[in-house]
Design an enzyme around this catalytic site. Structure first.
Site, PDB file in Angstrom:
ATOM      1  N   GLY A  12       0.702  -1.011   0.227  1.00 56.09           N
ATOM      2  CA  GLY A  12      -0.245  -0.383   0.377  1.00 56.09           C
ATOM      3  C   GLY A  12       0.892   1.124   0.137  1.00 56.09           C
ATOM      4  N   ALA A  15       2.361   2.615  -5.513  1.00 58.42           N
ATOM      5  CA  ALA A  15       2.177   1.599  -5.849  1.00 58.42           C
ATOM      6  C   ALA A  15       0.935   1.116  -5.822  1.00 58.42           C
ATOM      7  CB  ALA A  15       3.222   0.678  -6.676  1.00 58.42           C
ATOM      8  N   SER A  38       1.144  -3.474   4.863  1.00 58.68           N
ATOM      9  CA  SER A  38       1.384  -3.658   6.446  1.00 58.68           C
ATOM     10  C   SER A  38       1.886  -1.819   7.453  1.00 58.68           C
ATOM     11  CB  SER A  38       2.686  -4.537   7.021  1.00 58.68           C
ATOM     12  OG  SER A  38       3.251  -4.371   8.599  1.00 58.68           O
ATOM     13  N   ALA A  49       8.133  14.069  -7.273  1.00 60.57           N
ATOM     14  CA  ALA A  49       8.482  15.114  -8.254  1.00 60.57           C
ATOM     15  C   ALA A  49       7.784  14.258  -9.404  1.00 60.57           C
ATOM     16  CB  ALA A  49       9.378  15.567  -8.179  1.00 60.57           C
ATOM     17  N   LYS A  77       4.751  22.373 -11.112  1.00 55.66           N
ATOM     18  CA  LYS A  77       6.511  22.153 -11.519  1.00 55.66           C
ATOM     19  C   LYS A  77       6.645  22.355 -13.066  1.00 55.66           C
ATOM     20  CE  LYS A  77       9.449  18.009 -12.151  1.00 55.66           C
ATOM     21  NZ  LYS A  77       9.884  17.093 -11.812  1.00 55.66           N
ATOM     22  N   LEU A 332       8.007  -0.029  -6.891  1.00 53.24           N
ATOM     23  CA  LEU A 332       9.656  -0.726  -7.300  1.00 53.24           C
ATOM     24  C   LEU A 332       9.666  -1.996  -6.804  1.00 53.24           C
ATOM     25  CD1 LEU A 332      10.224   1.713  -3.928  1.00 53.24           C
ATOM     26  CD2 LEU A 332      10.574   2.506  -6.261  1.00 53.24           C
ATOM     27  N   THR A 343      11.125  10.039 -12.986  1.00 49.94           N
ATOM     28  CA  THR A 343       9.835   8.796 -13.566  1.00 49.94           C
ATOM     29  C   THR A 343       9.259   7.701 -13.281  1.00 49.94           C
ATOM     30  OG1 THR A 343      12.416   8.248 -14.261  1.00 49.94           O
ATOM     31  CG2 THR A 343      11.316   8.978 -15.848  1.00 49.94           C
TER      32      THR A 343
END
Ligand code: FAD
Length: 498
Positions: A12, A15, A38, A49, A77, A332, A343
């Site tokens: 959580g 992503a 968790s 960013a 931005k 990740l 990105t």
């Protein structure tokens, strides 16, 4: 046809909640969606960013932009300023959006290259509304009614507090039926055919699903620990492998851009939010130790330090397959490239949309999975090349780190792009790669890759015509920037944090 019924999102962080919110919104109750996370493990706690594509994600969810900005302490931005990357003392901005305008077959920079060589052009920043406004700390959203004016073409993204963004999206997802399960996943069970059957929580509950979306962060709880998918390591091209993040008090000016300042063995980010400024040092542990990296970071804050540094280790690269059997890795868990061009959140958004466009039925057709992986590889590799360019195209030789970057081998795909640009200033966007020609042009020029010649078609116009063309662009952009509001005023008026 057997349809999927149950989707389990493991994790959580940004992503997980970006996935949950968009799937719940698009699928309208068609699937049962559960997210496990968790609180004890927590999230990575960085990622502030973005690039303009995030607006599409927010639009798909139907989020009100001002409300989103208020709720996430957001700022606008217009681009990223790179300080000391080409040479010490030099800086440039990679601004979003268009640069000037095309003339005939050619982009504006081709005419600029000719005038620059003759000493008759201004700095390249004068021809981009985004860059000129950023340097003046001005901001407004594009006005679609002014399509003929540069004001109609301002392209913006956001800086925001990633934790608040995830909370915001969680509210959105839960309101649309996503079930959140708090707790640690203790194990993953596989079927005889190698597909994932279920996860077992620490308290013994077994949660089975048809499709597993692994958003568990670097460890890749399902995609790697259970499925042993393998990881492509790109450290030989992008040697940074550690980061340290620390917030400091907000200081003026309230800049509408991210700053990336090259340091002795890496670089430092500065991200202005309404309530604080985010800072971080990304560095290569082969060239600098943690204590020295911390000292450099803390010596270069422009406001009072607000917390202890958050230390992060990473390996740049990606999973060999980001979709393996009935598991799609996002965030990740799928891979990581340093945040130099902001990105990662984009790659999350893009993976979710790709998964929706290639949504499987319960048969998990191999061609569908292969296409997802092909598109993901292409996207990651083009982003990777763009990031490597910032390191490779440098004249810095003042530290072992920069000498290493300048001399290192680079992927053939990037070598080809550099060589082509260095000849006649040409660059072609390949298929739907993320970065546009304008992005490549600005980073090439900013990093000192000045073409040996301009495109021969420039000479169709006389020097007087070319000078007039560039002069008009600069003049109009200057006038537009002069009437734009300051960034701080614009935020205070339209979306002050609540
Ligand atoms: P995480 O935030 O790590 O979330 C993992 C989730 O999995 C957590 O909820 C955790 O509790 C859960 N979990 C893990 N194991 C278990 C378990 N056993 N049981 C239950 N739950 C579990 N991106 C940008 O776009 N812009 C940036 O400026 C930017 N800056 C960055 C700077 C750094 C230094 C780093 C490292 C990354 C940056 N990123 C940036 C990337 C961005 O932070 C991530 O892409 C984004 O936060 C997504 O993270 P995630 O959700 O994949 O992982």
């Amino acid at each position: 046809m057997r349809q999927l019924k149950r989707i389990l999102i493991v994790g959580g962080g940004s992503a997980g909640w970006m996935t949950a919110a968009l799937l719940a919104h698009l699928f309208q109750g068609l699937y049962e969606i559960t997210l496990v996370e968790s609180e004890q493990i927590g999230t990575i706690g960085v990622g502030e960013a973005t690039i303009p594509a995030i607006k599409k994600y927010n639009e798909l969810l139907g989020l009100d932009e001002n409300e989103f900005m208020c709720r996430t302490q957001g700022s606008f931005k217009l681009g990223i300023q790179f300080v000391d990357w080409w040479r010490r003392g030099e800086s440039y901005i990679h601004g979003f959006g268009v640069i000037g305008q095309d003339l005939g077959w050619l982009r504006c920079h081709q005419y600029w290259l000719k005038m620059r060589a003759a000493g008759k052009a201004s700095d390249f920043s004068a021809y981009s509304i985004n860059t000129a406004a950023a340097l003046a700390n001005k901001f407004m959203r594009a006005d679609p009614k002014l399509a003929e004016s540069p004001i109609g073409h301002i392209a913006h993204a956001f800086h925001f507090d990633a934790g608040l963004y995830a909370q915001f999206l969680r509210g959105h997802a839960e309101a649309r039926g996503v079930r959140r399960r708090e707790g640690k996943v203790a194990g993953v069970a596989l079927r005889a055919d190698g597909f994932v059957e279920s996860v077992t929580m620490e308290d013994g509950e077994v949660i089975a699903a048809d499709l597993f979306v692994d958003c568990s962060g670097f460890r890749g709880l399902v995609i790697e620990e259970a499925l042993k998918t393998g990881y492509e390591d790109w450290t030989h091209w992008l040697p940074c492998d550690r980061a340290m993040a620390v917030p400091c008090a907000r200081t003026e000016p309230f800049t509408p851009y991210t700053r990336a300042t090259a340091r002795a063995s890496g670089w430092q980010w500065r991200i202005p939010l309404q309530h604080r400024t985010g800072n971080g040092h990304v560095y290569a542990s082969r060239f600098i130790d943690d204590a020295e990296a911390e000292a450099q970071l803390l010596a270069n804050l422009d406001g009072a330090q607000l917390a202890e540094p958050n230390r992060i280790r990473f390996t740049t690269g990606k999973r060999r397959k980001t979709w393996n059997r009935n598991c799609v890795a996002i965030g990740l868990a799928a891979g990581f490239m340093e945040p130099l061009e902001s990105t990662s959140l984009y790659l999350i958004q893009s993976a979710i949309i790709r998964m929706v466009r290639l949504l499987p039925d319960a048969g998990f057709d191999p061609a569908t999975i292969a296409e997802f992986n092909r598109q993901t590889d292409f996207e990651y590799e083009r982003v990777r090349d763009f990031i490597i360019l910032h390191y490779k195209a440098t004249e810095r030789d003042d530290t072992p780190f920069w000498r290493h970057c300048r001399d290192m081998e680079i992927p053939g795909t990037l070598r080809r792009k550099i060589d082509l640009f260095a000849a006649n200033g040409r660059v072609f966007r390949e298929d739907d790669e993320l970065f546009t020609e304008e992005s490549w042009i600005q980073v090439f020029l900013g990093q000192g890759v000045i073409p040996r010649n301009y495109d021969p078609l420039v000479d169709i116009r006389s020097d007087v015509q070319v000078a007039q063309f560039l002069g008009n662009i600069e003049n109009v952009i200057g006038k537009c920037v002069a009437v734009m509001p300051g960034h701080a005023d614009y935020v205070a008026k339209t979306c002050p944090a609540t």
